[in-house]
Design a protein around this motif. Structure first.
Motif, PDB file in Angstrom:
ATOM      1  N   THR A 155       0.836  -1.203   0.000  1.00 36.91           N
ATOM      2  CA  THR A 155       0.000   0.000   0.000  1.00 36.91           C
ATOM      3  C   THR A 155       0.869   1.250   0.000  1.00 36.91           C
ATOM      4  N   LYS A 156       1.861   1.287   0.873  1.00 37.81           N
ATOM      5  CA  LYS A 156       2.741   2.452   0.951  1.00 37.81           C
ATOM      6  C   LYS A 156       3.550   2.617  -0.331  1.00 37.81           C
ATOM      7  N   LEU A 157       3.954   1.513  -0.924  1.00 33.55           N
ATOM      8  CA  LEU A 157       4.695   1.573  -2.183  1.00 33.55           C
ATOM      9  C   LEU A 157       3.833   2.158  -3.298  1.00 33.55           C
ATOM     10  N   LEU A 158       2.572   1.733  -3.378  1.00 32.34           N
ATOM     11  CA  LEU A 158       1.664   2.263  -4.396  1.00 32.34           C
ATOM     12  C   LEU A 158       1.410   3.759  -4.188  1.00 32.34           C
ATOM     13  N   LEU A 159       1.230   4.160  -2.935  1.00 30.75           N
ATOM     14  CA  LEU A 159       1.026   5.576  -2.641  1.00 30.75           C
ATOM     15  C   LEU A 159       2.276   6.390  -2.985  1.00 30.75           C
ATOM     16  N   LYS A 160       3.435   5.864  -2.641  1.00 27.68           N
ATOM     17  CA  LYS A 160       4.691   6.542  -2.939  1.00 27.68           C
ATOM     18  C   LYS A 160       4.877   6.685  -4.452  1.00 27.68           C
ATOM     19  N   LYS A 161       4.612   5.624  -5.179  1.00 23.50           N
ATOM     20  CA  LYS A 161       4.728   5.651  -6.644  1.00 23.50           C
ATOM     21  C   LYS A 161       3.782   6.709  -7.225  1.00 23.50           C
ATOM     22  N   SER A 162       2.563   6.726  -6.744  1.00 19.60           N
ATOM     23  CA  SER A 162       1.585   7.701  -7.207  1.00 19.60           C
ATOM     24  C   SER A 162       2.051   9.126  -6.913  1.00 19.60           C
ATOM     25  N   LEU A 163       2.532   9.352  -5.700  1.00 19.03           N
ATOM     26  CA  LEU A 163       3.013  10.680  -5.326  1.00 19.03           C
ATOM     27  C   LEU A 163       4.160  11.113  -6.232  1.00 19.03           C
ATOM     28  N   PHE A 164       5.146  10.248  -6.448  1.00 19.92           N
ATOM     29  CA  PHE A 164       6.292  10.617  -7.278  1.00 19.92           C
ATOM     30  C   PHE A 164       5.889  10.844  -8.732  1.00 19.92           C
ATOM     31  N   GLU A 165       4.928  10.091  -9.223  1.00 21.22           N
ATOM     32  CA  GLU A 165       4.448  10.333 -10.586  1.00 21.22           C
ATOM     33  C   GLU A 165       3.842  11.726 -10.690  1.00 21.22           C
ATOM     34  N   TYR A 166       3.041  12.096  -9.703  1.00 21.53           N
ATOM     35  CA  TYR A 166       2.449  13.440  -9.720  1.00 21.53           C
ATOM     36  C   TYR A 166       3.510  14.520  -9.554  1.00 21.53           C
ATOM     37  N   LEU A 167       4.498  14.283  -8.695  1.00 21.28           N
ATOM     38  CA  LEU A 167       5.539  15.289  -8.480  1.00 21.28           C
ATOM     39  C   LEU A 167       6.351  15.540  -9.742  1.00 21.28           C
ATOM     40  N   ALA A 168       6.393  14.555 -10.619  1.00 17.91           N
ATOM     41  CA  ALA A 168       7.079  14.741 -11.901  1.00 17.91           C
ATOM     42  C   ALA A 168       6.255  15.625 -12.836  1.00 17.91           C
ATOM     43  N   GLU A 169       4.964  15.742 -12.554  1.00 13.12           N
ATOM     44  CA  GLU A 169       4.050  16.491 -13.419  1.00 13.12           C
ATOM     45  C   GLU A 169       3.712  17.888 -12.910  1.00 13.12           C
ATOM     46  N   LYS A 170       3.660  18.041 -11.588  1.00  8.98           N
ATOM     47  CA  LYS A 170       3.181  19.305 -11.030  1.00  8.98           C
ATOM     48  C   LYS A 170       3.741  19.532  -9.635  1.00  8.98           C
ATOM     49  N   PRO A 171       3.679  20.770  -9.149  1.00 15.26           N
ATOM     50  CA  PRO A 171       4.179  21.063  -7.798  1.00 15.26           C
ATOM     51  C   PRO A 171       3.275  20.453  -6.726  1.00 15.26           C
ATOM     52  N   ILE A 172       3.860  20.227  -5.583  1.00 15.00           N
ATOM     53  CA  ILE A 172       3.123  19.595  -4.489  1.00 15.00           C
ATOM     54  C   ILE A 172       1.917  20.427  -4.062  1.00 15.00           C
ATOM     55  N   THR A 173       1.983  21.725  -4.253  1.00 15.54           N
ATOM     56  CA  THR A 173       0.871  22.594  -3.859  1.00 15.54           C
ATOM     57  C   THR A 173      -0.397  22.327  -4.663  1.00 15.54           C
ATOM     58  N   GLU A 174      -0.242  21.667  -5.803  1.00 20.48           N
ATOM     59  CA  GLU A 174      -1.405  21.355  -6.643  1.00 20.48           C
ATOM     60  C   GLU A 174      -1.945  19.947  -6.396  1.00 20.48           C
TER      61      GLU A 174
END
Length: 108
Positions: free
Chosen positions: A12-31
């Motif tokens: 579960t944590k790995l999937l969440l981490k992967k999802s977070l890093f994919e988004y961070l590659a696309e947009k700033p954390i504030t979004e």
């Protein structure tokens, strides 16, 4: 906690981490928000909140985990190698984990 429960938590944590890093590659954390991360990871928001209080808490947890891995790595090579090899080992660790380190440091 049983071994299968530990495995499920790690997954579960790995999937969440992967999802977070994919988004961070696309947009700033504030979004970002928890719903977006969970949707991409295909995990319920309530499951996210079982493990983390917020996205910042998740990032802090990932940072702590990376620091712990780095410390263990250093401990494993420091007793068996000379100073030069320890420095090379540290630099190789950073090189091998550059994307995760960059995402954590630069996107907060």
């Amino acid at each position: 906690m049983t071994n299968s429960q530990n495995k499920n938590v790690r997954m579960t944590k790995l999937l969440l981490k992967k999802s977070l890093f994919e988004y961070l590659a696309e947009k700033p954390i504030t979004e970002l928000n928890v719903r977006m991360i969970c949707n991409r990871a295909q995990i319920n928001r309530s499951t996210f909140y079982l493990h983390y209080k917020s996205i910042d808490d998740m990032l802090n947890s990932i940072k702590d985990e990376e620091i712990s891995h780095f410390e263990k790595y250093i401990e494993s090579i420091i007793s068996t190698e000379n100073e030069y090899q320890v420095c090379v080992g540290c630099l190789n660790y950073i090189k091998d984990n550059m994307q995760a380190i960059s995402d954590i440091v630069n996107k907060q």
